[in-house]
Design an enzyme around this catalytic site. Structure first.
Site, PDB file in Angstrom:
ATOM      1  N   ASP A 107       0.834  -1.200   0.000  1.00 38.78           N
ATOM      2  CA  ASP A 107       0.000   0.000   0.000  1.00 38.78           C
ATOM      3  C   ASP A 107       0.875   1.258   0.000  1.00 38.78           C
ATOM      4  OD1 ASP A 107      -2.167  -1.688   0.229  1.00 38.78           O
ATOM      5  OD2 ASP A 107      -2.256  -1.511   2.420  1.00 38.78           O
TER       6      ASP A 107
HETATM    7  N1  URA Z   1      -1.192  -6.065   3.921  1.00 38.71           N
HETATM    8  C1  URA Z   1      -1.731  -4.820   3.920  1.00 38.71           C
HETATM    9  O1  URA Z   1      -2.765  -4.588   4.511  1.00 38.71           O
HETATM   10  N2  URA Z   1      -1.074  -3.860   3.261  1.00 38.71           N
HETATM   11  C2  URA Z   1       0.085  -4.052   2.601  1.00 38.71           C
HETATM   12  O2  URA Z   1       0.645  -3.118   2.030  1.00 38.71           O
HETATM   13  C3  URA Z   1       0.631  -5.342   2.606  1.00 38.71           C
HETATM   14  C4  URA Z   1      -0.042  -6.333   3.280  1.00 38.71           C
END
Ligand code: URA
Length: 248
Positions: A107
């Site tokens: 993310d």
């Molecule tokens: N899980 C998440 O919620 N976000 C990420 O970026 C990676 C794994």
């Protein structure tokens, strides 16, 4: 390699010589394209479509695979372009000629280990659930999740009507208002870690990926990257599902 390429660039990519040296070879009349000696430098060729010979031996376009481990900073997107103009992770790589792409995603506000490669097979192997490549994250969550809730997450909970695979969770540090946990999972559902903690009522405040399998960031600071050697790549697939958490 399918778009047109200058002949000297093609020769150097195929490992014949540096680009400058390849120019010398061309000038010396040692290179042929489709049976004709080429001595001019502007010649463009389409690799795979035209036959290139150097000193009478065919030059074969061999693909060079490259594997990069980046410590992704927050605020970077893991797509190759962004309509909103946010910075993209590949802009952090300098001097990498190959067109690499991220294996999976992180993310925008997640930092940590991100693999980039031009090897589609390896990317597929890492992402395919059957290989159960583990990913370990450090998650700072709101509040203090009770042990029972942590056990529920470890066993698997329903997320969008599908039970999550078993996970391993350790409490690393209890703060005043937050808890830092280390969680290892081997699925890669979108925003999985955040959704898992949200589901037990303890939303994630900060998230960092520490490792793929046993391949850790190992001192790589934020925004920095390294090119991985074969031995390091193997660590990704090391089937130690329960990656030993540091500090736990
Ligand atoms: N899980 C998440 O919620 N976000 C990420 O970026 C990676 C794994």
């Amino acid at each position: 390699m399918t778009s047109p390429l200058r002949l000297q660039k093609f020769l150097s990519r195929c490992g014949i010589a540096s680009r400058r040296k390849a120019e010398e070879y061309i000038a010396q009349g040692r290179v042929t394209v489709d049976g004709k000696v080429v001595t001019c430098m502007g010649e463009q060729i389409i690799p795979g479509k035209q036959k290139v010979y150097f000193d009478g031996k065919e030059v074969v376009a061999e693909e060079r695979f490259i594997y990069i481990l980046l410590n992704k900073p927050k605020g970077y997107v893991t797509t190759l372009s962004d309509p909103q103009g946010r910075p993209i992770v590949t802009s952090l790589l300098s001097g990498i000629q190959e067109r690499v792409y991220p294996v999976g995603r992180l993310d925008l506000d997640t930092e940590g280990a991100l693999l980039l490669t031009n090897d589609g097979n390896l990317a597929q192997s890492i992402l395919h659930p059957s290989h159960e490549v583990t990913k370990t994250y450090e998650a700072e969550v709101k509040g203090h999740p009770p042990t029972a809730s942590i056990r529920r997450l470890e066993k698997g909970i329903l997320l969008e009507k599908k039970k999550t695979a078993p996970a391993r969770i350790r409490v690393k540090q209890r703060g005043k208002e937050t808890t830092t946990m280390v969680i290892t999972i081997h699925e890669g559902r979108k925003r999985q870690v955040k959704k898992m903690f949200q589901a037990i009522g303890h939303p994630v405040i900060a998230l960092k990926r520490l490792a793929y399998g046993q391949l850790t960031l190992d001192g790589l600071s934020i925004g920095k990257y390294k090119i991985l050697q074969q031995k390091e790549l193997q660590k990704i697939f090391s089937h130690n599902f329960l990656y030993k958490h540091q500090n736990s």
